[in-house]
Motif scaffolding. Structure first.
Motif, PDB file in Angstrom:
ATOM      1  N   GLU A  76     -29.588  39.310 -36.078  1.00  0.00           N
ATOM      2  CA  GLU A  76     -29.790  40.118 -34.871  1.00  0.00           C
ATOM      3  C   GLU A  76     -29.578  39.258 -33.622  1.00  0.00           C
ATOM      4  O   GLU A  76     -29.977  38.097 -33.579  1.00  0.00           O
ATOM      5  N   LEU A  77     -28.953  39.834 -32.626  1.00  0.00           N
ATOM      6  CA  LEU A  77     -28.722  39.133 -31.364  1.00  0.00           C
ATOM      7  C   LEU A  77     -30.010  39.071 -30.561  1.00  0.00           C
ATOM      8  O   LEU A  77     -30.657  40.091 -30.326  1.00  0.00           O
ATOM      9  N   VAL A  78     -30.388  37.858 -30.139  1.00  0.00           N
ATOM     10  CA  VAL A  78     -31.562  37.684 -29.290  1.00  0.00           C
ATOM     11  C   VAL A  78     -31.146  36.919 -28.041  1.00  0.00           C
ATOM     12  O   VAL A  78     -30.270  36.057 -28.086  1.00  0.00           O
ATOM     13  N   LEU A  79     -31.793  37.245 -26.934  1.00  0.00           N
ATOM     14  CA  LEU A  79     -31.400  36.717 -25.638  1.00  0.00           C
ATOM     15  C   LEU A  79     -32.526  35.893 -25.016  1.00  0.00           C
ATOM     16  O   LEU A  79     -33.695  36.288 -25.065  1.00  0.00           O
ATOM     17  N   GLY A  80     -32.138  34.771 -24.417  1.00  0.00           N
ATOM     18  CA  GLY A  80     -33.127  33.937 -23.762  1.00  0.00           C
ATOM     19  C   GLY A  80     -32.521  33.156 -22.618  1.00  0.00           C
ATOM     20  O   GLY A  80     -31.326  33.232 -22.343  1.00  0.00           O
TER      21      GLY A  80
ATOM     22  N   ALA B 123     -29.503  30.837 -38.265  1.00  0.00           N
ATOM     23  CA  ALA B 123     -29.258  31.400 -36.943  1.00  0.00           C
ATOM     24  C   ALA B 123     -28.513  30.358 -36.126  1.00  0.00           C
ATOM     25  O   ALA B 123     -28.704  29.153 -36.315  1.00  0.00           O
ATOM     26  N   VAL B 124     -27.658  30.810 -35.224  1.00  0.00           N
ATOM     27  CA  VAL B 124     -26.879  29.853 -34.431  1.00  0.00           C
ATOM     28  C   VAL B 124     -26.879  30.269 -32.968  1.00  0.00           C
ATOM     29  O   VAL B 124     -26.630  31.432 -32.635  1.00  0.00           O
ATOM     30  N   GLY B 125     -27.204  29.312 -32.102  1.00  0.00           N
ATOM     31  CA  GLY B 125     -27.292  29.593 -30.678  1.00  0.00           C
ATOM     32  C   GLY B 125     -26.438  28.647 -29.864  1.00  0.00           C
ATOM     33  O   GLY B 125     -26.004  27.596 -30.344  1.00  0.00           O
ATOM     34  N   ILE B 126     -26.180  29.040 -28.617  1.00  0.00           N
ATOM     35  CA  ILE B 126     -25.404  28.203 -27.708  1.00  0.00           C
ATOM     36  C   ILE B 126     -25.933  28.399 -26.297  1.00  0.00           C
ATOM     37  O   ILE B 126     -26.468  29.463 -25.968  1.00  0.00           O
ATOM     38  N   HIS B 127     -25.790  27.364 -25.467  1.00  0.00           N
ATOM     39  CA  HIS B 127     -26.354  27.382 -24.116  1.00  0.00           C
ATOM     40  C   HIS B 127     -25.291  26.990 -23.104  1.00  0.00           C
ATOM     41  O   HIS B 127     -24.704  25.909 -23.196  1.00  0.00           O
ATOM     42  N   PHE B 128     -25.029  27.893 -22.166  1.00  0.00           N
ATOM     43  CA  PHE B 128     -24.158  27.585 -21.035  1.00  0.00           C
ATOM     44  C   PHE B 128     -24.904  27.918 -19.755  1.00  0.00           C
ATOM     45  O   PHE B 128     -25.675  28.874 -19.699  1.00  0.00           O
ATOM     46  N   SER B 129     -24.641  27.136 -18.699  1.00  0.00           N
ATOM     47  CA  SER B 129     -25.304  27.372 -17.415  1.00  0.00           C
ATOM     48  C   SER B 129     -24.415  28.116 -16.437  1.00  0.00           C
ATOM     49  O   SER B 129     -24.778  28.296 -15.277  1.00  0.00           O
ATOM     50  N   GLU B 130     -23.247  28.535 -16.897  1.00  0.00           N
ATOM     51  CA  GLU B 130     -22.327  29.245 -16.013  1.00  0.00           C
ATOM     52  C   GLU B 130     -22.477  30.749 -16.212  1.00  0.00           C
ATOM     53  O   GLU B 130     -23.525  31.222 -16.650  1.00  0.00           O
ATOM     54  N   THR B 131     -21.424  31.494 -15.900  1.00  0.00           N
ATOM     55  CA  THR B 131     -21.483  32.938 -16.023  1.00  0.00           C
ATOM     56  C   THR B 131     -21.546  33.348 -17.489  1.00  0.00           C
ATOM     57  O   THR B 131     -21.293  32.553 -18.399  1.00  0.00           O
TER      58      THR B 131
ATOM     59  N   GLU C   6     -19.699  35.113 -19.361  1.00  0.00           N
ATOM     60  CA  GLU C   6     -18.474  35.337 -20.137  1.00  0.00           C
ATOM     61  C   GLU C   6     -18.352  34.396 -21.333  1.00  0.00           C
ATOM     62  O   GLU C   6     -17.864  34.790 -22.401  1.00  0.00           O
ATOM     63  N   ARG C   7     -18.749  33.147 -21.181  1.00  0.00           N
ATOM     64  CA  ARG C   7     -18.651  32.213 -22.305  1.00  0.00           C
ATOM     65  C   ARG C   7     -19.571  32.629 -23.452  1.00  0.00           C
ATOM     66  O   ARG C   7     -19.202  32.549 -24.630  1.00  0.00           O
ATOM     67  N   GLN C   8     -20.766  33.062 -23.110  1.00  0.00           N
ATOM     68  CA  GLN C   8     -21.680  33.518 -24.157  1.00  0.00           C
ATOM     69  C   GLN C   8     -21.121  34.738 -24.881  1.00  0.00           C
ATOM     70  O   GLN C   8     -21.226  34.849 -26.109  1.00  0.00           O
ATOM     71  N   LEU C   9     -20.526  35.657 -24.125  1.00  0.00           N
ATOM     72  CA  LEU C   9     -19.946  36.852 -24.737  1.00  0.00           C
ATOM     73  C   LEU C   9     -18.830  36.477 -25.705  1.00  0.00           C
ATOM     74  O   LEU C   9     -18.691  37.079 -26.780  1.00  0.00           O
ATOM     75  N   PHE C  10     -18.045  35.471 -25.334  1.00  0.00           N
ATOM     76  CA  PHE C  10     -16.973  35.004 -26.220  1.00  0.00           C
ATOM     77  C   PHE C  10     -17.545  34.505 -27.542  1.00  0.00           C
ATOM     78  O   PHE C  10     -17.051  34.861 -28.629  1.00  0.00           O
ATOM     79  N   TRP C  11     -18.616  33.697 -27.456  1.00  0.00           N
ATOM     80  CA  TRP C  11     -19.152  33.105 -28.677  1.00  0.00           C
ATOM     81  C   TRP C  11     -19.985  34.075 -29.494  1.00  0.00           C
ATOM     82  O   TRP C  11     -20.142  33.897 -30.713  1.00  0.00           O
ATOM     83  N   ILE C  12     -20.505  35.113 -28.868  1.00  0.00           N
ATOM     84  CA  ILE C  12     -21.171  36.175 -29.637  1.00  0.00           C
ATOM     85  C   ILE C  12     -20.177  36.806 -30.606  1.00  0.00           C
ATOM     86  O   ILE C  12     -20.486  37.063 -31.770  1.00  0.00           O
ATOM     87  N   LYS C  13     -18.950  37.027 -30.129  1.00  0.00           N
ATOM     88  CA  LYS C  13     -17.912  37.597 -30.987  1.00  0.00           C
ATOM     89  C   LYS C  13     -17.545  36.656 -32.126  1.00  0.00           C
ATOM     90  O   LYS C  13     -17.027  37.087 -33.166  1.00  0.00           O
ATOM     91  N   GLU C  14     -17.819  35.354 -31.939  1.00  0.00           N
ATOM     92  CA  GLU C  14     -17.503  34.362 -32.962  1.00  0.00           C
ATOM     93  C   GLU C  14     -18.654  34.153 -33.954  1.00  0.00           C
ATOM     94  O   GLU C  14     -18.518  33.387 -34.897  1.00  0.00           O
ATOM     95  N   GLY C  15     -19.797  34.811 -33.707  1.00  0.00           N
ATOM     96  CA  GLY C  15     -20.902  34.718 -34.653  1.00  0.00           C
ATOM     97  C   GLY C  15     -22.210  34.188 -34.122  1.00  0.00           C
ATOM     98  O   GLY C  15     -23.211  34.156 -34.842  1.00  0.00           O
ATOM     99  N   VAL C  16     -22.236  33.744 -32.865  1.00  0.00           N
ATOM    100  CA  VAL C  16     -23.492  33.266 -32.261  1.00  0.00           C
ATOM    101  C   VAL C  16     -24.459  34.437 -32.098  1.00  0.00           C
ATOM    102  O   VAL C  16     -24.065  35.515 -31.646  1.00  0.00           O
ATOM    103  N   ASN C  17     -25.721  34.246 -32.460  1.00  0.00           N
ATOM    104  CA  ASN C  17     -26.686  35.342 -32.298  1.00  0.00           C
ATOM    105  C   ASN C  17     -27.929  34.951 -31.499  1.00  0.00           C
ATOM    106  O   ASN C  17     -28.828  35.753 -31.309  1.00  0.00           O
TER     107      ASN C  17
END
Length: 270
Positions: free
Chosen positions: A11-15, A207-215, A217-228
């Protein structure tokens, strides 16, 4: 489902990353419907008392606190959990020993010392009663590793196969620096490397997460790649970005005729 089951099911979780212990932040962040906050004690100066107050307040708002300690240390991990952390992250993981330290503190607590080491090395078998006690005592706590260097990527399968691990946080900044392409997040080699981390994490059902401090769009790209697990920016970065944007609009609207204050990028005179 509890938070652990949610992320393990994909499941996608946001923080977001929280650097301030301002008492008004939990209410403000709760209004955004956040699932978790990432509290960083590696780079942010927080006392144990401050950390505990933050964790307990966020839990009271229904937001899961995930705390990054500054190194793989049994006592630091246990202190974070005692403060109220639901998940604990250790940074710059490059050895199986680091992962075992984390798992020993999150899944075997309060067992420690020689008995813990013997159990984790398979040299001593826990009694059924003790095993059941530890599973109940540590139910719901998350062990998460930061993968953010070339050596970690080279040992990825070995690191992520350690039993008891729950998730991976990818550190784009440190990873890009380690690769020799600092902050070049669109570089083909960087993208291929992060894809490898995501794919390997999912292989081990982490579970796999990623952190960017910019807009976003980068997170949206990696969500499509499997980041949740999305760690979007931080309170400090979001405030700075919005303040700069708003003031730039004011300056443009006024034709640049504003006087007084300090010009962007300059140093105030005291």
């Amino acid at each position: 489902m509890n938070f652990k089951n949610r992320i393990q099911s994909g499941e996608l979780v946001l923080g977001t990353c929280v650097t301030s212990n301002n008492s008004m932040w939990p209410k403000a962040l709760a209004s955004s419907g956040l699932d978790f906050v990432f509290i960083d004690t590696e780079h942010i100066s927080l006392s144990r008392k401050e950390l505990s107050a933050m964790c307990q307040t966020y839990i009271g708002r229904g937001i899961i606190p995930i705390v990054r300690v500054y190194k793989a240390d049994h006592h630091l991990v246990c202190q974070a959990i005692d403060a109220g952390a639901v998940g604990v992250v250790i940074p710059y993981v490059e050895t199986v020993q680091d992962v075992q330290v984390l798992i020993g503190a999150t899944k075997y607590r309060p067992l420690k010392g020689e008995r813990l080491n013997q159990s984790m090395e398979g040299k001593e078998k826990l009694t059924p009663d003790l095993q059941a006690y530890l599973e109940s005592y540590n139910e719901g706590y998350l062990s998460i590793v930061n993968i953010e260097s070339v050596p970690a990527v080279e040992k990825l399968e070995e690191l992520l196969s350690v039993p008891g691990l729950d998730g991976v946080f990818i550190g784009p900044h440190d990873l890009s620096v380690s690769m020799g392409i600092p902050e070049d997040y669109d570089h083909p080699d960087f993208i291929d490397t992060v894809r490898k981390i995501v794919k390997t994490s999912l292989k081990f059902e982490l579970a796999v997460g990623i952190h960017f401090s910019e807009t976003i769009e980068r997170q949206l790209f990696w969500i499509k790649e499997g980041v949740n697990m999305v760690v979007h920016s931080s309170d400090f970065a979001l405030f700075t970005q919005r303040l700069n944007s708003d003031f730039n609009l004011v300056r443009e609207a006024s034709g640049g005729k504003l006087t007084g204050g300090v010009k962007p990028g300059s140093t105030p005179t005291i």
